[in-house]
Each structure stands twice: as structure tokens, then as C-alpha cells.
Design a protein around this motif. Structure first.
Motif, short mmCIF file in Angstrom:
data_model
loop_
_atom_site.label_atom_id
_atom_site.label_comp_id
_atom_site.label_asym_id
_atom_site.label_seq_id
_atom_site.Cartn_x
_atom_site.Cartn_y
_atom_site.Cartn_z
N MET A 1 -25.56 -11.65 -20.15
CA MET A 1 -24.59 -12.44 -19.35
C MET A 1 -23.24 -11.59 -19.38
O MET A 1 -22.59 -11.23 -20.40
CB MET A 1 -24.52 -13.86 -20.13
N ASP A 2 -22.41 -11.70 -18.11
CA ASP A 2 -21.42 -11.11 -18.18
C ASP A 2 -20.16 -11.87 -18.65
O ASP A 2 -19.26 -11.44 -19.17
CB ASP A 2 -21.15 -11.01 -16.62
N LEU A 3 -20.37 -13.12 -18.52
CA LEU A 3 -19.36 -13.86 -19.12
C LEU A 3 -19.45 -14.61 -20.40
O LEU A 3 -20.65 -14.94 -20.40
CB LEU A 3 -19.00 -15.17 -18.17
N PRO A 4 -18.64 -14.65 -21.44
CA PRO A 4 -18.90 -15.26 -22.81
C PRO A 4 -19.04 -16.80 -22.30
O PRO A 4 -18.36 -17.50 -21.53
CB PRO A 4 -17.66 -15.23 -23.33
N VAL A 5 -19.90 -17.43 -23.22
CA VAL A 5 -20.39 -18.92 -23.10
C VAL A 5 -19.40 -19.52 -24.32
O VAL A 5 -19.47 -18.75 -25.45
CB VAL A 5 -21.82 -19.10 -23.09
N LEU A 18 -27.43 -18.09 -38.65
CA LEU A 18 -28.06 -16.92 -37.86
C LEU A 18 -27.77 -16.92 -36.70
O LEU A 18 -27.26 -15.80 -36.34
CB LEU A 18 -29.69 -17.03 -38.22
N TRP A 19 -27.91 -17.82 -36.11
CA TRP A 19 -27.63 -17.74 -34.45
C TRP A 19 -26.03 -17.69 -34.14
O TRP A 19 -25.58 -17.03 -33.38
CB TRP A 19 -28.25 -19.05 -33.65
N ALA A 20 -25.38 -18.37 -34.88
CA ALA A 20 -23.82 -18.09 -34.83
C ALA A 20 -23.19 -16.88 -35.02
O ALA A 20 -22.77 -16.54 -34.23
CB ALA A 20 -23.03 -19.03 -36.13
N CYS A 21 -23.91 -16.27 -35.99
CA CYS A 21 -23.48 -14.59 -36.12
C CYS A 21 -23.89 -13.93 -34.95
O CYS A 21 -23.04 -12.89 -34.43
CB CYS A 21 -23.98 -14.28 -37.42
N TYR A 22 -24.91 -14.03 -34.63
CA TYR A 22 -25.52 -13.09 -33.52
C TYR A 22 -24.94 -13.34 -32.14
O TYR A 22 -24.67 -12.51 -31.37
CB TYR A 22 -27.12 -13.24 -33.33
N GLY A 27 -20.60 -11.47 -28.13
CA GLY A 27 -19.32 -11.73 -27.23
C GLY A 27 -19.10 -13.25 -26.71
O GLY A 27 -18.12 -13.32 -26.12
N HIS A 28 -19.74 -14.02 -27.25
CA HIS A 28 -19.69 -15.56 -27.07
C HIS A 28 -18.48 -16.03 -27.58
O HIS A 28 -18.35 -15.64 -28.92
CB HIS A 28 -20.88 -16.25 -27.08
N SER A 165 -28.61 -11.95 -27.29
CA SER A 165 -27.77 -11.99 -28.66
C SER A 165 -28.85 -11.83 -29.79
O SER A 165 -28.51 -11.12 -30.72
CB SER A 165 -27.31 -13.63 -28.96
N LEU A 166 -29.94 -12.35 -29.73
CA LEU A 166 -31.03 -12.28 -30.71
C LEU A 166 -32.49 -12.11 -30.14
O LEU A 166 -33.24 -13.22 -29.93
CB LEU A 166 -31.13 -13.19 -31.59
#
Length: 301
Positions: A1-5, A18-22, A27-28, A165-166
């Protein structure tokens, strides 16, 4: 993804953290929502191949109102009480992504959330919350994501967000099949490891493994009626592979019982028993395991 979500994670337990960190590493814009609802900051360190640290804002209503994706990682029995109070704060366009063990939690509230795009996901990534500020990535895995409703079917781009991200993440328009297969594995592993107070590998002992085989037999009969194509031998092979691959792990239900917490039995074995009853299938082994876990819960709740 080019834009952060813009992402808010509801329930930063092991999987949520775990998902928060990754996701933040990718870059989100990630914030957290915790049960106390008091605005705060939470530092999290991720133990993986490389140790890294991240900081998150918690319970920020502005972040919640602007989030593109609400990533819901609370336990199945917590979904209704955790999510419904937040609905007035969300944009109607916010995507709701549910990732938890078991099935049936969304069905109970689907009429109240049907105006949102809804996604479901299941993952085999291993995560352990070592403390309130430390999460350990205990094993690489695979994530499957798919739509719960027609609006969710338009959100395939979330698969890219997750896989960048993961890795790896797969989009499956028939996510219900993947969830049923995960439920089948959980039915075989979770109650038995909790009752016998053992690691997953303990289920390979011959006396306990007889129950694993019987659970799989009953589950497969329900899967057949639910039009999920998986033979009894394939299901048993899959369960045995998971038992072997995660032999040193403790199941979530084992940990819940160890720490005397409410389990997800109603959304795992309980959901299976509901479907078995609908189809006129006897599932006596699963019923016995369900009753034993409920008895354990009564003893410590």
C-alpha cells in the motif's frame, strides 16, 4: 500500500499487540482501544528476529472516529460488549475486521453493524504476551481474510495492507470454509489440552488421542452437512500436523483455565453443538468436553 491506513486495534492482547507492532512498522497509523477507555500511551516491545519498540496512543476518540479499519482482536465472548459502545464514534465507512477463535460472535450483533463493511480473518501466527508491554512473535504463520457481508467484498485491498505488514495473507471469498476448518482444529485441541492441563503435544499420547479421533469424527459429520469438503482422514491429518507443529505451545483455552478466566468454549465446541443439533447429529464426545469445561469455569468464576 502506498498510503498509510488509519487503524485502531480493539483488544491489544497477544494477537492484537503483534499486529499493532507490525502494522506500525509498515508505516500505518495505529492506535489502540483498551477495556479501561482512559486516554493514555502504551509502549510495546516486539520480540521477533529483531527486537523493536513502538509507542501507541490508547483510547483516543479522535483516532477512533478517523480510523479506516477497526481491527477487533478481543475474545469471541467479549465482542458484543467491547464493540457496541464504540459504534456511535465510528464512521459508517469504517471497515470492521474480526480476528478471534470460534464462530457465532458476529451473528449475534450483525443487524447492528450491517451498515459497515465487515471482514473476518484467521491466523496461524504465534503470539505470546509476556507482559503488558512485551509481545513475542513465537512462530511465523499464515493469515486468511475474507468478507462477511457484501460491503466487505469490496475491501480486498486490506489483504495487501496485512500481507505487507506481516506476511503472508491470503484473500478467500469463501472465508467461512477457512473458519470452519480452524474451528474443527480448535474443537480437537483446545478443550482436551485444558482438561488434561497439557501442552498441545500431550494430545499425541494414545489414551488422549482416542478422544482427538472421536472429536474429529463428530466434527466431520457436521462439516459435511455445512457443505465444507473435508474428509475425516484429512481432518485428523491436519489436526495431528498442528499438534506436532505446536507441540510445545499451550492452547488459549489451556491458558484461560490455568489463569481461571472465562474461556471461548461457547463459540468453539458450543457453536459446533448448536450446528450438530440443527442437523440431527449426535456429538456426545464434544458434548462431554463442553460440559467439563463449563464445570471448570463454574469452579473459578
Amino acid at each position: 500500500m502506498d498510503l498509510p491506513v488509519n487503524i485502531t486495534i480493539l483488544g491489544p492482547g497477544a494477537v492484537g499487540s503483534l499486529w499493532a507492532c507490525y502494522l506500525q512498522k509498515a508505516g500505518h497509523n495505529v492506535s489502540l482501544w483498551t477495556r479501561n477507555s482512559i486516554p493514555s500511551e502504551l509502549p510495546l516491545s516486539l520480540s521477533a528476529k529483531e527486537n523493536s519498540s513502538y509507542a501507541f496512543s490508547c483510547n483516543n476518540k479522535e483516532s477512533l472516529s478517523q480510523c479506516d479499519l477497526l481491527f477487533i482482536t478481543v475474545k469471541a465472548w467479549q465482542v458484543e460488549s467491547a464493540l457496541l459502545p464504540l459504534l456511535p464514534l465510528l464512521s459508517k465507512d469504517t471497515i470492521l475486521l474480526f480476528m478471534h477463535n470460534g464462530m457465532g460472535a458476529i451473528d449475534a450483533i450483525k443487524d447492528q453493524i450491517s451498515h459497515h463493511p465487515i471482514l473476518q480473518a484467521t491466523t496461524t501466527h504465534g503470539a505470546l504476551k509476556e507482559s503488558s508491554h512485551k509481545v513475542k512473535h513465537t512462530g511465523m504463520g499464515h493469515t486468511v481474510i475474507g468478507p462477511f457481508n457484501s460491503l466487505g467484498n469490496q475491501c480486498q485491498f486490506i489483504q495487501e495492507v496485512l500481507t505487507h505488514s506481516l506476511p503472508s495473507t491470503e484473500w478467500n471469498p469463501e472465508i467461512k470454509v477457512a473458519l470452519w476448518k480452524k474451528l474443527a482444529i480448535n474443537c480437537a485441541i483446545n478443550p482436551l489440552t485444558a482438561i488434561h492441563r497439557c501442552q498441545n503435544g500431550g494430545l499425541s499420547q494414545s489414551d488422549i488421542h482416542q478422544d482427538v479421533v472421536q472429536v474429529c469424527c463428530e466434527v466431520q459429520q457436521v462439516l459435511q452437512q455445512e457443505e465444507v469438503i473435508l474428509s475425516q482422514s484429512e481432518l485428523l491429518l491436519t489436526v495431528n500436523q498442528v499438534i506436532s507443529a505446536t507441540a510445545e505451545n499451550y492452547s488459549s483455552m489451556n491458558r484461560d483455565c490455568f489463569y481461571q478466566r472465562k474461556t471461548e468454549i461457547d463459540f468453539i465446541t458450543g457453536f459446533l453443538l448448536q450446528k450438530a443439533k440443527q442437523h440431527g447429529i449426535s456429538a456426545s464426545t464434544n458434548q462431554t468436553l463442553y460440559n467439563q469445561i463449563k464445570q471448570l469455569e463454574e469452579n473459578f468464576l
